[in-house]
Structure formats: C-alpha cells, structure tokens
Design an enzyme around this catalytic site. Structure first.
Site, PDB file in Angstrom:
ATOM      1  N   HIS A  62      -4.261   1.731   7.683  1.00  0.00           N
ATOM      2  CA  HIS A  62      -2.889   2.253   7.690  1.00  0.00           C
ATOM      3  C   HIS A  62      -2.738   3.384   6.654  1.00  0.00           C
ATOM      4  O   HIS A  62      -2.192   4.440   6.956  1.00  0.00           O
ATOM      5  CB  HIS A  62      -1.937   1.083   7.394  1.00  0.00           C
ATOM      6  CG  HIS A  62      -0.490   1.445   7.294  1.00  0.00           C
ATOM      7  ND1 HIS A  62       0.466   0.879   8.105  1.00  0.00           N
ATOM      8  CD2 HIS A  62       0.185   2.290   6.460  1.00  0.00           C
ATOM      9  CE1 HIS A  62       1.662   1.372   7.781  1.00  0.00           C
ATOM     10  NE2 HIS A  62       1.508   2.226   6.774  1.00  0.00           N
ATOM     11  N   GLU A  63      -3.240   3.132   5.441  1.00  0.00           N
ATOM     12  CA  GLU A  63      -3.062   4.120   4.366  1.00  0.00           C
ATOM     13  C   GLU A  63      -3.933   5.363   4.580  1.00  0.00           C
ATOM     14  O   GLU A  63      -3.493   6.483   4.315  1.00  0.00           O
ATOM     15  CB  GLU A  63      -3.367   3.503   2.993  1.00  0.00           C
ATOM     16  CG  GLU A  63      -2.520   2.294   2.608  1.00  0.00           C
ATOM     17  CD  GLU A  63      -1.026   2.480   2.777  1.00  0.00           C
ATOM     18  OE1 GLU A  63      -0.534   3.614   2.705  1.00  0.00           O
ATOM     19  OE2 GLU A  63      -0.350   1.459   3.012  1.00  0.00           O
ATOM     20  N   GLN A 104       2.926   9.979   1.200  1.00  0.00           N
ATOM     21  CA  GLN A 104       4.269   9.406   1.257  1.00  0.00           C
ATOM     22  C   GLN A 104       5.130   9.801   0.061  1.00  0.00           C
ATOM     23  O   GLN A 104       6.353   9.645   0.110  1.00  0.00           O
ATOM     24  CB  GLN A 104       4.193   7.875   1.324  1.00  0.00           C
ATOM     25  CG  GLN A 104       3.603   7.366   2.621  1.00  0.00           C
ATOM     26  CD  GLN A 104       3.471   5.851   2.570  1.00  0.00           C
ATOM     27  OE1 GLN A 104       2.469   5.342   2.098  1.00  0.00           O
ATOM     28  NE2 GLN A 104       4.476   5.139   3.046  1.00  0.00           N
ATOM     29  N   HIS A 114      -2.295   7.695   6.874  1.00  0.00           N
ATOM     30  CA  HIS A 114      -1.248   8.513   6.245  1.00  0.00           C
ATOM     31  C   HIS A 114      -1.843   9.820   5.725  1.00  0.00           C
ATOM     32  O   HIS A 114      -1.212  10.873   5.817  1.00  0.00           O
ATOM     33  CB  HIS A 114      -0.634   7.769   5.048  1.00  0.00           C
ATOM     34  CG  HIS A 114       0.521   6.880   5.382  1.00  0.00           C
ATOM     35  ND1 HIS A 114       1.671   7.326   6.007  1.00  0.00           N
ATOM     36  CD2 HIS A 114       0.730   5.566   5.148  1.00  0.00           C
ATOM     37  CE1 HIS A 114       2.525   6.309   6.138  1.00  0.00           C
ATOM     38  NE2 HIS A 114       1.974   5.227   5.633  1.00  0.00           N
ATOM     39  N   GLY A 144       0.836  -1.204   0.000  1.00  0.00           N
ATOM     40  CA  GLY A 144       0.000   0.000   0.000  1.00  0.00           C
ATOM     41  C   GLY A 144       0.862   1.242   0.000  1.00  0.00           C
ATOM     42  O   GLY A 144       2.013   1.207   0.441  1.00  0.00           O
ATOM     43  N   CYS A 180       6.072  -0.157   6.974  1.00  0.00           N
ATOM     44  CA  CYS A 180       5.684   0.999   6.166  1.00  0.00           C
ATOM     45  C   CYS A 180       6.859   1.378   5.286  1.00  0.00           C
ATOM     46  O   CYS A 180       8.002   1.379   5.742  1.00  0.00           O
ATOM     47  CB  CYS A 180       5.325   2.159   7.099  1.00  0.00           C
ATOM     48  SG  CYS A 180       4.862   3.667   6.239  1.00  0.00           S
ATOM     49  N   LEU A 181       6.575   1.703   4.028  1.00  0.00           N
ATOM     50  CA  LEU A 181       7.653   2.078   3.109  1.00  0.00           C
ATOM     51  C   LEU A 181       8.361   3.354   3.561  1.00  0.00           C
ATOM     52  O   LEU A 181       9.490   3.600   3.159  1.00  0.00           O
ATOM     53  CB  LEU A 181       7.103   2.240   1.684  1.00  0.00           C
ATOM     54  CG  LEU A 181       6.590   0.945   1.044  1.00  0.00           C
ATOM     55  CD1 LEU A 181       5.973   1.231  -0.319  1.00  0.00           C
ATOM     56  CD2 LEU A 181       7.700  -0.086   0.924  1.00  0.00           C
TER      57      LEU A 181
END
Ligand code: NI
Length: 167
Positions: free
Chosen positions: A133-134, A51, A137, A46, A91-92
């Site tokens: 999660h996304e 991000q 963000h 995701g 997480c990226l």
C-alpha cells in the site's frame, strides 16, 4: 518533531511519482521522524512521504499492537512477491473509507534504513499489505484506484461532502 498535514484524495499531488532519495541526510531523517509522529497521531499503521507532499521515496510503518516498532524505509522496492490475499484497507488520505483489495500474500522488500544500510524484509499478512500500500503511494497510486469507477465516484462525493462540513 512536528506533525505534517496529510493530503486528501483526490488531491492531484497524491498522483506524483516520488524520486529516489540520493543521500540520507538530516532532512531525510527529520522527515522520517515527523512522518512517524504524524502516523502515530493520526492514528495509522503506515504513511508515505507522498501523503505529506514530499515526493521522495520514504515510507514509515508500524503494524505492532504496542505501537512502538516504527520501521522507516528509504527507496523501498518489492523484489519478490507470491500468492494472494484480500484485506480490508483504509488510508489516512481517504478518511473513513475502507474496502477490500487483493494483493500479494508474501513480499520481499529491499530498502535502505536511516543509517544508509541496505536491508531486506520478508513479510506476510498485514505487514505485506501495508508495504504494498505504502510503496504504491510513492508511485502516485492510492488503494481506491483498485476499486470500481462507480465506487471511486461515490468515495469522491463522500469526501467532498466531508470537506464542506469541516471547512
Ligand atoms: Ni494510504
């Protein structure tokens, strides 16, 4: 298509609250495509526009094992949630860090697809975690903020060290 640079925690730009998308034009479609490519390349399951330093409410997700079922969600909104599950997340924007976070077990998310159609998705398990999660963000929140202050300090120190090595 192009790969987009991913901001890393604790970059202050990750704290910005994203604005709703007003119209799904070429730039939004291109953004979603580039985000999907960036997510696959990373690789991740995701990615939120926040991000990649675009502060508009767009997320892309693919939790399929075959990595060929990308979902693009514009203006996603959790309209119902139930239960609780604890899942190890990464997480990226926080590379190499994984920890357990408690989230809702089931969520119902309303969003617009890239054609501007209003859609609703009901999710549980990993997809439910990923959606939460996304969407977080987009509100400027990262999963590590669910952890203790001590853990967050350790994570910041670890990432600062990594950045020095790769710089
Ligand atoms: Ni993330």
């Amino acid at each position: 298509m192009s790969l987009l640079p991913i901001l890393r925690f604790p970059d202050p730009r990750l704290k910005k609250k994203a604005a709703p998308v007003r119209s799904i034009d070429e730039s939004i479609i291109r953004l979603a495509r580039d985000m999907a490519e960036t997510m696959y390349e990373a690789p991740g399951i995701g990615l939120a526009a926040t991000q990649v330093d675009v502060h508009q409410r767009v997320i892309v997700i693919d939790v399929s094992e075959t990595r060929d079922q990308p979902l693009s969600l514009v203006n996603p909104e959790i309209v119902d949630s139930q239960g609780q599950q604890v899942c190890e997340e990464g997480c990226l924007s926080v590379p190499g860090i994984y920890d357990k976070v408690a989230r809702a077990e089931n969520v119902v998310v309303r969003y617009l697809d890239l054609e501007g159609e209003e859609k609703t998705i009901e999710a549980d398990g990993l997809l439910a975690v990923c959606l939460q999660h996304e969407i977080e963000h987009l509100d400027g929140k990262i999963f590590v903020e669910h952890l203790s202050q001590l853990k967050q300090m350790r994570i910041k120190a670890k990432l600062a060290k990594q950045a020095k090595i790769t710089a």
